[in-house]
Design a protein around this motif. Sequence first.
Motif, PDB file in Angstrom:
ATOM      1  N   GLN A 101      28.375  41.143  23.560  1.00 18.59           N
ATOM      2  CA  GLN A 101      29.821  41.060  23.378  1.00 18.59           C
ATOM      3  C   GLN A 101      30.192  39.832  22.555  1.00 18.59           C
ATOM      4  O   GLN A 101      31.143  39.869  21.776  1.00 18.59           O
ATOM      5  N   ALA A 102      29.416  38.745  22.710  1.00 22.63           N
ATOM      6  CA  ALA A 102      29.694  37.537  21.924  1.00 22.63           C
ATOM      7  C   ALA A 102      29.560  37.808  20.434  1.00 22.63           C
ATOM      8  O   ALA A 102      30.354  37.306  19.625  1.00 22.63           O
ATOM      9  N   HIS A 103      28.541  38.604  20.048  1.00 22.06           N
ATOM     10  CA  HIS A 103      28.397  38.989  18.642  1.00 22.06           C
ATOM     11  C   HIS A 103      29.602  39.807  18.190  1.00 22.06           C
ATOM     12  O   HIS A 103      30.137  39.599  17.096  1.00 22.06           O
ATOM     13  N   ALA A 117      36.921  42.504  22.423  1.00 20.87           N
ATOM     14  CA  ALA A 117      36.000  43.231  21.550  1.00 20.87           C
ATOM     15  C   ALA A 117      34.931  43.897  22.395  1.00 20.87           C
ATOM     16  O   ALA A 117      34.562  43.411  23.463  1.00 20.87           O
ATOM     17  N   VAL A 118      34.434  45.016  21.922  1.00 22.75           N
ATOM     18  CA  VAL A 118      33.395  45.774  22.619  1.00 22.75           C
ATOM     19  C   VAL A 118      32.189  45.902  21.696  1.00 22.75           C
ATOM     20  O   VAL A 118      32.331  46.279  20.526  1.00 22.75           O
ATOM     21  N   ALA A 119      31.012  45.570  22.211  1.00 22.39           N
ATOM     22  CA  ALA A 119      29.777  45.737  21.450  1.00 22.39           C
ATOM     23  C   ALA A 119      29.261  47.161  21.657  1.00 22.39           C
ATOM     24  O   ALA A 119      29.113  47.612  22.791  1.00 22.39           O
ATOM     25  N   VAL A 141      25.431  33.931  16.569  1.00 19.43           N
ATOM     26  CA  VAL A 141      26.873  33.765  16.425  1.00 19.43           C
ATOM     27  C   VAL A 141      27.148  32.484  15.647  1.00 19.43           C
ATOM     28  O   VAL A 141      26.539  31.450  15.893  1.00 19.43           O
ATOM     29  N   GLY A 142      28.044  32.542  14.690  1.00 18.02           N
ATOM     30  CA  GLY A 142      28.372  31.388  13.866  1.00 18.02           C
ATOM     31  C   GLY A 142      29.097  30.304  14.634  1.00 18.02           C
ATOM     32  O   GLY A 142      29.586  30.508  15.750  1.00 18.02           O
ATOM     33  N   GLY A 170      27.318  47.999  16.487  1.00 15.97           N
ATOM     34  CA  GLY A 170      28.692  48.215  16.050  1.00 15.97           C
ATOM     35  C   GLY A 170      29.669  47.461  16.922  1.00 15.97           C
ATOM     36  O   GLY A 170      29.278  46.781  17.878  1.00 15.97           O
ATOM     37  N   VAL A 171      30.945  47.567  16.602  1.00 10.87           N
ATOM     38  CA  VAL A 171      31.979  46.888  17.383  1.00 10.87           C
ATOM     39  C   VAL A 171      33.232  47.757  17.466  1.00 10.87           C
ATOM     40  O   VAL A 171      33.471  48.616  16.617  1.00 10.87           O
ATOM     41  N   ILE A 172      33.991  47.499  18.498  1.00 14.34           N
ATOM     42  CA  ILE A 172      35.370  47.979  18.605  1.00 14.34           C
ATOM     43  C   ILE A 172      36.216  46.737  18.805  1.00 14.34           C
ATOM     44  O   ILE A 172      36.060  46.027  19.806  1.00 14.34           O
ATOM     45  N   CYS A 173      37.066  46.431  17.859  1.00 18.16           N
ATOM     46  CA  CYS A 173      37.943  45.257  17.960  1.00 18.16           C
ATOM     47  C   CYS A 173      39.186  45.671  18.734  1.00 18.16           C
ATOM     48  O   CYS A 173      40.157  46.185  18.163  1.00 18.16           O
ATOM     49  N   GLY A 174      39.137  45.477  20.037  1.00 19.14           N
ATOM     50  CA  GLY A 174      40.188  45.931  20.930  1.00 19.14           C
ATOM     51  C   GLY A 174      39.559  46.544  22.162  1.00 19.14           C
ATOM     52  O   GLY A 174      38.412  46.249  22.500  1.00 19.14           O
ATOM     53  N   THR A 175      40.280  47.423  22.831  1.00 23.03           N
ATOM     54  CA  THR A 175      39.759  48.050  24.046  1.00 23.03           C
ATOM     55  C   THR A 175      39.024  49.342  23.715  1.00 23.03           C
ATOM     56  O   THR A 175      39.333  50.023  22.736  1.00 23.03           O
ATOM     57  N   ASP A 176      38.055  49.668  24.545  1.00 17.01           N
ATOM     58  CA  ASP A 176      37.263  50.880  24.361  1.00 17.01           C
ATOM     59  C   ASP A 176      38.092  52.087  24.808  1.00 17.01           C
ATOM     60  O   ASP A 176      38.568  52.133  25.946  1.00 17.01           O
TER      61      ASP A 176
END
Length: 510
Positions: A101-103, A117-119, A141-142, A170-176
């Motif tokens: 999730q941190a990524h 965010a959701v990984a 992570v930067g 992949g990611v979801i920026c927000g809720t799943d």
Amino acid sequence: MDPRTLLIVTLLAAAASGQSFRDLFRDIFGSLSRPGNSTSGGGTRTSFWYPEFTSLFGQRQFSVRLVGGSNSREGNVEVLIYGSRGVVGGWRSVCDIGWTQAHAEAVCRQLGFPGTAVATRNGRFGFRSTGTGTMVSNCQVGAGGRGLRDCFYRGLGTTEGSCRSNNIAGVICGTDPSSPYGGRMDVRLRGGGTRGDVEVRYGGRGWGPVCGDGFDLKDATVVCRQLSLGAAKRSYISGRRASGAFILAGVECSGRETSLAQCRSVRGASVRCAGNQFSGAAVECAGQQSRDLPDLRVDAQELQDSAILTTETLGDLECALDENCLAKTAAEIKRREPTLWRTRTRKLFRFTNKVWNNGKADYRPRADPSQWEWHACHEHYHSEESFSEYDLTYEGTDTKAAQGHKASFCLEDSECRRGITQKYQCYIERGTRPPQGIRAGCADIYGSYIDCQWIDVTDIRSGKYVLRVRINADRKVPEVSFDDNQVICSVDLNLEDETVRVTNCRNAPL
């Protein structure tokens, strides 16, 4: 670009991005070299290089983009690779092994979507991997929790360890948008038998196919269990034209559910599947052959009896630092104190991880031997990228206080029961790749003295914690069951006296 101009660029970028000048300067000039300045295991750790920094607005080590999603806030993650002499190498997918999730939060923050965010893993937004066989992995992570840095890239035509073309992050920026289904959901395999395309029926609808994007062995385990077909041997993309519109997608199971309805999913009369009509989910169940599989068990008593707390210098932990087996503050010390970092110390909670194979079949790594990584420090090939995971949580909560994992493994028969001979062994000759694994009736032992066989507890306080050790946690290799793949222990940590007391270790399901 001369040094004065570079300094001005850095100051402007730091001001625009809101991050500290120190962090940005370290990101840009930490090595004063172009991509490819450091190598490990035959690949390249790509570094930030100023030609990528075109907008002066805090762009991180890699430009990132999302592909396959239904909107700009979701998709599989891709990073822009630069080759030698700053030539653009193209976009590459990111391996999902170790993807957290941190990524996901860092990627979303870079794209301008801070917050939840959701990984996602296993190509949830399609197995349309860009640069298949050339993915990057082990991304960090930067600084400031923004963007990705130090991804590992082995070059064209190669894969990284256990990464396959479906191991796409992949990611979801927000809720799943997915959720469990509250009613009954029937499941069947198209064509019957123990192998076939997965179809479901729920909510008064007729039978319909399931999207295979993101569908993995944990999901297949639930399907096989619900059908009373024993253990799941594999999940795969069907390759056959689906029987109709997909009515289930985004399936995500823990592997412990008894019905697919209990898993998270997206439902509807026609749900979006990022692949195509040939991207349906398919599974193969073991049926009556379920007992002819490996069955791993962590030795809880061995773990409890072997626990110790040590203090060691970073100079003696360089291999572990390279494998990211220490807390992130260790790497920060190395960057901040280039002449003194080797003298700094870390407190390590060490323990032995002894893993028995109680099944009737050998446990074999999923990766092909040609994909194994040679590690110069340890002088053997690593066939598994993430076989074991360790974390320390605060007592009475699921909040992690510290985390560690044996980043790569060489699997062998360290001990066998009476009458069973050793079959697998780790060789220390580069170019020699004999089979690796754990024979049925044997155990692989990673002693407490081995690199990364610990949790770095330098940055936490003395107190009571809970230790969790998991093996084959991602269920990448099928087993008879996963009931003994975890050990849970009570831990009393005293950093001042440099003592640790571990009690009540017991096996538990994943």
